[in-house]
Design a protein around this motif. Structure first.
Motif, PDB file in Angstrom:
ATOM      1  N   VAL A 191       0.635  -1.677   0.040  1.00  0.00           N
ATOM      2  CA  VAL A 191       0.040  -0.122   0.063  1.00  0.00           C
ATOM      3  C   VAL A 191       0.696   1.427  -0.411  1.00  0.00           C
ATOM      4  O   VAL A 191       0.329   2.449  -0.950  1.00  0.00           O
ATOM      5  CB  VAL A 191      -0.967   0.157   1.203  1.00  0.00           C
ATOM      6  N   PHE A 192       2.379   0.773   0.647  1.00  0.00           N
ATOM      7  CA  PHE A 192       3.153   2.403   0.843  1.00  0.00           C
ATOM      8  C   PHE A 192       3.540   2.257  -0.719  1.00  0.00           C
ATOM      9  O   PHE A 192       3.514   4.471  -1.058  1.00  0.00           O
ATOM     10  CB  PHE A 192       4.380   1.653   1.956  1.00  0.00           C
ATOM     11  N   SER A 193       3.852   1.536  -1.382  1.00  0.00           N
ATOM     12  CA  SER A 193       4.018   1.335  -3.170  1.00  0.00           C
ATOM     13  C   SER A 193       2.769   2.624  -3.773  1.00  0.00           C
ATOM     14  O   SER A 193       3.354   3.171  -4.469  1.00  0.00           O
ATOM     15  CB  SER A 193       4.752   0.506  -3.509  1.00  0.00           C
ATOM     16  N   HIS A 194       1.631   2.281  -4.014  1.00  0.00           N
ATOM     17  CA  HIS A 194       0.374   2.683  -4.381  1.00  0.00           C
ATOM     18  C   HIS A 194       0.460   3.688  -4.006  1.00  0.00           C
ATOM     19  O   HIS A 194       0.552   4.616  -4.382  1.00  0.00           O
ATOM     20  CB  HIS A 194      -0.021   1.557  -3.674  1.00  0.00           C
ATOM     21  N   ILE A 195       0.629   4.284  -2.819  1.00  0.00           N
ATOM     22  CA  ILE A 195       0.563   6.058  -1.931  1.00  0.00           C
ATOM     23  C   ILE A 195       1.319   6.165  -2.583  1.00  0.00           C
ATOM     24  O   ILE A 195       1.115   7.353  -3.428  1.00  0.00           O
ATOM     25  CB  ILE A 195      -0.357   5.843  -0.714  1.00  0.00           C
ATOM     26  N   LEU A 196       3.062   5.991  -2.936  1.00  0.00           N
ATOM     27  CA  LEU A 196       3.929   6.614  -3.455  1.00  0.00           C
ATOM     28  C   LEU A 196       3.624   7.447  -4.647  1.00  0.00           C
ATOM     29  O   LEU A 196       3.403   8.211  -5.268  1.00  0.00           O
ATOM     30  CB  LEU A 196       5.354   6.584  -3.045  1.00  0.00           C
ATOM     31  N   GLN A 197       2.857   5.701  -5.877  1.00  0.00           N
ATOM     32  CA  GLN A 197       2.770   6.497  -6.917  1.00  0.00           C
ATOM     33  C   GLN A 197       1.253   7.309  -7.154  1.00  0.00           C
ATOM     34  O   GLN A 197       1.864   8.078  -7.805  1.00  0.00           O
ATOM     35  CB  GLN A 197       2.245   5.182  -7.322  1.00  0.00           C
ATOM     36  N   LEU A 198       0.311   7.016  -6.668  1.00  0.00           N
ATOM     37  CA  LEU A 198      -0.567   8.314  -6.223  1.00  0.00           C
ATOM     38  C   LEU A 198       0.279   9.468  -6.116  1.00  0.00           C
ATOM     39  O   LEU A 198      -0.221  10.582  -6.735  1.00  0.00           O
ATOM     40  CB  LEU A 198      -1.795   8.158  -5.370  1.00  0.00           C
ATOM     41  N   LEU A 199       0.824  10.137  -5.755  1.00  0.00           N
ATOM     42  CA  LEU A 199       1.748  10.921  -4.702  1.00  0.00           C
ATOM     43  C   LEU A 199       1.888  11.558  -6.288  1.00  0.00           C
ATOM     44  O   LEU A 199       2.465  12.793  -6.363  1.00  0.00           O
ATOM     45  CB  LEU A 199       2.197  10.868  -3.741  1.00  0.00           C
ATOM     46  N   HIS A 200       2.943  10.497  -6.587  1.00  0.00           N
ATOM     47  CA  HIS A 200       3.666  10.953  -8.256  1.00  0.00           C
ATOM     48  C   HIS A 200       3.399  11.846  -8.752  1.00  0.00           C
ATOM     49  O   HIS A 200       3.564  12.491  -9.755  1.00  0.00           O
ATOM     50  CB  HIS A 200       5.090  10.326  -8.579  1.00  0.00           C
ATOM     51  N   GLY A 201       1.918  10.977  -8.829  1.00  0.00           N
ATOM     52  CA  GLY A 201       0.701  11.481  -9.943  1.00  0.00           C
ATOM     53  C   GLY A 201       0.006  11.856  -9.623  1.00  0.00           C
ATOM     54  O   GLY A 201      -0.883  12.595 -10.611  1.00  0.00           O
ATOM     55  N   GLN A 202       0.115  13.232  -8.604  1.00  0.00           N
ATOM     56  CA  GLN A 202      -0.919  13.814  -8.119  1.00  0.00           C
ATOM     57  C   GLN A 202      -2.606  13.409  -7.938  1.00  0.00           C
ATOM     58  O   GLN A 202      -3.181  14.643  -7.967  1.00  0.00           O
ATOM     59  CB  GLN A 202      -0.274  15.692  -8.889  1.00  0.00           C
ATOM     60  N   HIS A 203      -2.154  12.342  -7.653  1.00  0.00           N
ATOM     61  CA  HIS A 203      -3.578  11.841  -7.448  1.00  0.00           C
ATOM     62  C   HIS A 203      -4.085  12.078  -5.646  1.00  0.00           C
ATOM     63  O   HIS A 203      -3.844  10.697  -4.753  1.00  0.00           O
ATOM     64  CB  HIS A 203      -3.786  10.317  -7.781  1.00  0.00           C
ATOM     65  N   LEU A 204      -3.986  13.365  -5.604  1.00  0.00           N
ATOM     66  CA  LEU A 204      -3.970  13.335  -3.821  1.00  0.00           C
ATOM     67  C   LEU A 204      -5.179  13.033  -3.098  1.00  0.00           C
ATOM     68  O   LEU A 204      -4.947  12.394  -2.042  1.00  0.00           O
ATOM     69  CB  LEU A 204      -3.610  15.378  -3.578  1.00  0.00           C
ATOM     70  N   LEU A 205      -6.142  12.784  -3.521  1.00  0.00           N
ATOM     71  CA  LEU A 205      -7.504  12.315  -3.052  1.00  0.00           C
ATOM     72  C   LEU A 205      -7.316  11.114  -2.377  1.00  0.00           C
ATOM     73  O   LEU A 205      -7.856   9.873  -1.337  1.00  0.00           O
ATOM     74  CB  LEU A 205      -8.867  13.070  -3.482  1.00  0.00           C
ATOM     75  N   GLU A 206      -7.016  10.398  -3.986  1.00  0.00           N
ATOM     76  CA  GLU A 206      -7.365   9.218  -3.624  1.00  0.00           C
ATOM     77  C   GLU A 206      -6.294   8.517  -2.398  1.00  0.00           C
ATOM     78  O   GLU A 206      -5.979   7.003  -2.092  1.00  0.00           O
ATOM     79  CB  GLU A 206      -6.899   7.793  -4.632  1.00  0.00           C
ATOM     80  N   ALA A 207      -4.658   9.399  -2.660  1.00  0.00           N
ATOM     81  CA  ALA A 207      -3.554   8.347  -2.480  1.00  0.00           C
ATOM     82  C   ALA A 207      -3.903   8.606  -0.484  1.00  0.00           C
ATOM     83  O   ALA A 207      -3.265   8.416   0.232  1.00  0.00           O
ATOM     84  CB  ALA A 207      -2.016   9.491  -2.398  1.00  0.00           C
ATOM     85  N   HIS A 208      -4.498   9.387  -0.175  1.00  0.00           N
ATOM     86  CA  HIS A 208      -5.231  10.262   1.233  1.00  0.00           C
ATOM     87  C   HIS A 208      -5.556   9.770   1.775  1.00  0.00           C
ATOM     88  O   HIS A 208      -5.913   9.260   3.048  1.00  0.00           O
ATOM     89  CB  HIS A 208      -5.638  12.123   1.004  1.00  0.00           C
ATOM     90  N   VAL A 209      -6.745   8.704   1.118  1.00  0.00           N
ATOM     91  CA  VAL A 209      -8.333   7.842   1.407  1.00  0.00           C
ATOM     92  C   VAL A 209      -6.556   6.796   1.719  1.00  0.00           C
ATOM     93  O   VAL A 209      -6.883   5.987   3.311  1.00  0.00           O
ATOM     94  CB  VAL A 209      -9.293   7.004   0.605  1.00  0.00           C
ATOM     95  N   GLU A 210      -6.160   6.197   0.874  1.00  0.00           N
ATOM     96  CA  GLU A 210      -5.888   5.185   1.000  1.00  0.00           C
ATOM     97  C   GLU A 210      -5.164   5.301   2.777  1.00  0.00           C
ATOM     98  O   GLU A 210      -4.167   4.485   3.670  1.00  0.00           O
ATOM     99  CB  GLU A 210      -4.411   4.059  -0.242  1.00  0.00           C
ATOM    100  N   LEU A 211      -3.843   6.751   2.674  1.00  0.00           N
ATOM    101  CA  LEU A 211      -3.027   6.916   3.917  1.00  0.00           C
ATOM    102  C   LEU A 211      -3.879   6.918   5.187  1.00  0.00           C
ATOM    103  O   LEU A 211      -3.302   6.479   6.144  1.00  0.00           O
ATOM    104  CB  LEU A 211      -2.350   8.169   3.572  1.00  0.00           C
ATOM    105  N   MET A 212      -4.774   7.142   4.859  1.00  0.00           N
ATOM    106  CA  MET A 212      -6.477   7.452   6.281  1.00  0.00           C
ATOM    107  C   MET A 212      -6.113   6.389   6.864  1.00  0.00           C
ATOM    108  O   MET A 212      -6.546   5.807   8.311  1.00  0.00           O
ATOM    109  CB  MET A 212      -7.615   8.116   6.241  1.00  0.00           C
ATOM    110  N   MET A 213      -6.724   4.912   5.695  1.00  0.00           N
ATOM    111  CA  MET A 213      -6.792   3.864   6.350  1.00  0.00           C
ATOM    112  C   MET A 213      -5.218   2.690   6.797  1.00  0.00           C
ATOM    113  O   MET A 213      -5.848   2.316   7.788  1.00  0.00           O
ATOM    114  CB  MET A 213      -6.779   2.887   5.324  1.00  0.00           C
TER     115      MET A 213
END
Length: 743
Positions: free
Chosen positions: A135-157
């Motif tokens: 999940v950490f790796s996926h969040i990092l990819q989302l952040l790099h792609g500036q998909h901030l809302l999706e990244a933040h949802v997973e980060l909160m989980m």
């Protein structure tokens, strides 16, 4: 047994009162015999009333008795039910005592059940725990792609998973295991920092993003609000606070926004302290602040929740940043133009429709509730600095003007004249225009600055008059050494007098308050000293031309009827023609001072080179000469425009009467009148006049001088001294008339 009356004393008392009331009523009704006819009617009515009352009493008592009976029945039933409950409770107690041994086994079962539930929970979250790093790796990819809302949802989980585990460990007191969990979830810290960095970059570019692409900015605000709600929830529960909480991202949002505003506009490199550079800088600030506040008001407000008060926050930030920025600028050594620009910008432009009062910003933007951009102390300090700069500039300009004026005095040309032919120079116009312009410019800022500049202007004008008087004195000294230099010395002195009069008339117009036109006393004194100095130099010129003629007084040629006074009149008339090139108030003053000078020199010559009359005929000849001279001079000055009331020649006529008096015995009375009219006459003056008569005995002289001692005189206010400047010389051989022997 006691009787009913003893048991119920109130009943007996009531019956007695009733009987008394009935008796009173009956005596009142049947006090006349004819009333007895209605006795039967009253008996029937009272009988009916008694029956009605007894019926109501029976009904009430019956009702109370029925209620008491029902209550007793309910109490009996309740007592039976309570007894039944007590029996049941006793049976239950014995049953529980019999089952106590069985509860020991249930306690162990409960512990096993709790462990089973915990293990089941762990088994359920094991897949999530094992997938954390994925999940950490996926969040990092989302952040790099500036998909901030999706990244933040997973980060909160992931954070929720970690926090739940830590909370369980905290509740069971297993604090030692928390370090292992934190180590396993250590990647969360880096992801949080990476997300925060992107958020603050977005907030830092918010003014641009809300115009170009507000989606990113709105996304950042939504994430910040999510985190703020999590913070609030955890703080309210107050049982366990996970690491890194509260994040306080909303407060960080404000801080980043304020730092962005402050850093972008107010941390510029050191600017030019001169006027043009500062003016350009302030103009850029004005334009940019208005533009950015319009963006906040029209666009950013729609992208954030209302409780952010984003427009008020930005307005206050700009205001505070400007306050600090202006203080930084004021630490520089600004010139007068820079100080003026700063004062005008802070006190006028800032609140004007061109800036914070712009129609596009009103009424939402309101800085009136904020502290002043410049405090009253700072405004006063800046105004004083500005006044000092203006003072230095005014001094420099006035000094140049004085140097030019001094050179003009030595030119081989007469000074310029106005349309009426009066001599003048450009000095008053230059000085007054310079002072008036500075006062008017100051009025554009504040009344206090205008008043400070006005006070400074008067001080500088007073100092300038002092320097001008010194320059005039220097010019006079050079002229004494060579009367041909300057060539038009008298004309320039007359121009100075006209200039001084023009300055005197113009000073009152400088005052900011049109209702207050009074010239300060010290400045008026400086103007008077200037006029006095120029007048003195003119009179010295007149004296130099009169002295050769005065040296011939008294003489035999003069006494026999020479044209000596006629020559004096020609000199005076020549100067009077020059004096006509000054305006009337000064022209009249010059005539009066010239006339006083002539009288003084005439009397000085007569008293200092005294002669003694040897006979009545000689005294008559002398008095005739004095009368002719005084009359001729008086007619001259009257013809020039000097009224008799302004002339001092009356002293010559009075002195002539003193000499002409035929009876010396009357001298004491005549002298008393003379000293009363001319209180500056001394004993020496009178003694010299008595010597001139030549017929005064020692006794008469003693009487006259004794009389003067008994009548000391005090100079009245406004008296123009005539004799006090005439020093009588030490007695020497007197001048003798005709061929008689000297006394």
């Amino acid at each position: 047994a006691s009787s009913p009356d003893e048991e119920w004393p109130e009943a007996e008392k009531a019956e007695k009162l009733a009987r008394g009331a009935a008796l009173k009523w009956a005596s009142g009704v049947f006090y006349r015999p004819e009333k007895l006819e209605g006795l039967g009617h009253y008996r029937r009515r009272e009988t009916q009333r008694n029956n009605s009352i007894q019926s109501r009493l029976k009904s009430t008592v019956q009702s109370y008795l029925e209620g008491v009976s029902a209550g007793l029945e309910q109490l009996r039933s309740a007592a039976q039910e309570v007894q039944g409950v007590c029996q049941d409770l006793g049976a239950a107690r014995w049953a529980l005592l019999d089952s106590a041994d069985h509860f020991q086994g249930l306690q162990q079962m409960r512990k096993l059940m709790e462990e089973h539930v915990q293990l089941a929970s762990v088994v359920q979250v094991l897949p999530q725990i094992f997938s954390v790093h994925e999940v950490f790796s996926h969040i990092l990819q989302l952040l790099h792609g500036q998909h901030l809302l999706e990244a933040h949802v997973e980060l909160m989980m992931v954070e929720q998973l970690r926090d739940d585990i830590l909370s369980q460990l905290h509740l069971r007191g297993l604090s030692g295991a928390q370090a292992t969990v934190l180590s396993y979830f250590s990647g969360l810290q880096d992801l949080n920092e990476s997300l925060a960095k992107q958020l603050w970059d977005i907030v830092g570019s918010s003014l641009r993003l809300v115009r170009e692409d507000p989606v990113l900015f709105v996304t950042a605000v939504r994430i910040i609000e999510r985190e703020e709600k999590i913070d609030d929830t955890l703080l309210l529960e107050a049982t366990f606070l996970p690491p890194g909480r509260p994040k306080g991202w909303r407060q960080k949002f404000y801080q980043v926004l304020q730092d962005t505003i402050t850093g972008a506009r107010f941390h510029a490199p050191r600017m030019d302290a001169e006027g043009p550079g500062l003016a350009k800088h302030l103009a850029v600030l004005q334009k940019d602040i208005v533009s950015e506040l319009r963006v906040v008001k029209d666009l950013m407000v729609q992208c954030v929740p209302a409780h952010y008060n984003i427009l008020s926050v930005c307005t206050a930030t700009y205001h505070q940043a400007l306050t600090s920025h202006l203080q930084e600028i004021l630490r520089e050594d600004l010139d007068k133009q820079g100080l003026f620009l700063l004062l005008e910008w802070a006190l006028r432009v800032y609140h004007s429709p061109e800036m914070m009062g712009h129609p596009d910003l009103l009424p939402e933007v309101d800085v009136s509730a904020l502290d002043p951009l410049m405090s009253s102390e700072l405004v006063d300090q800046t105004e004083r600095r500005y006044v000092m700069k203006v003072k230095a500039s005014v001094f420099e300009w006035m000094q140049r003007t004085l140097e030019v004026e001094f050179k003009e005095w030595f030119r081989e040309e007469e000074p310029e004249t106005d349309h009426q032919g009066f001599f003048q120079s450009a000095l008053p116009a230059i000085v007054m225009q310079m002072l008036n312009e500075n006062i008017q410019v100051a009025s554009l800022i504040t009344n206090s600055l205008q008043q400070k500049i006005y006070n400074m202007a008067l001080e500088e004008l007073e100092a300038f008059l002092g320097r001008l008087r010194e320059a005039l004195a220097q010019c006079g000294k050079e002229h004494q050494q060579d009367r041909a230099v300057p060539k038009y010395y008298i004309s320039h002195l007359l121009a100075v007098l006209n200039n001084n009069l023009a300055l005197s008339n113009s000073v009152s117009s400088l005052h900011p308050d049109t209702a207050c036109r009074e010239v300060p006393g010290s400045l008026q004194a400086a103007l008077d000293r200037m006029q006095k100095k120029a007048t003195q130099l003119l009179l010295e010129e007149l004296l130099l031309d009169l002295q050769p003629l005065c040296l011939q007084l008294p003489s035999r040629k003069w006494l026999s009827g020479s044209q000596l006074v006629g020559s004096m009149c020609e000199v005076i008339d020549k100067y009077a023609k020059d004096f006509s090139r000054v305006r009337k108030p000064v022209f009249t003053l010059l005539l009066a001072e010239s006339e006083l000078l002539v009288v003084n020199q005439y009397l000085r010559a007569l008293l200092q080179r005294k002669m003694v009359c040897k006979s009545r005929e000689e005294r008559g000849q002398l008095c005739h000469r004095l009368l002719q001279d005084a009359t001729q001079l008086r007619e001259l000055f009257c013809g020039l425009g000097l009224d008799r009331g302004q002339q001092s020649l009356e002293a010559v006529f009075a002195l002539r009467e003193l000499i002409y008096l035929k009876d010396p015995a009357l001298l004491s009375l005549e002298v008393l009148g003379f000293i009363t009219k001319y209180p500056d006459v001394s004993d020496e003056h009178i003694s010299t006049l008595l010597d001139i008569r030549g017929d005064v005995s020692k006794e008469v002289r003693h009487v006259v001088l004794e009389m003067m001692a008994q009548h000391p005189q005090v100079l009245p206010e406004g008296y123009r001294p005539i004799f006090s400047t005439i020093l009588v010389p030490v007695p020497e051989l007197p001048f003798c008339l005709r061929k008689g022997k000297c006394a």
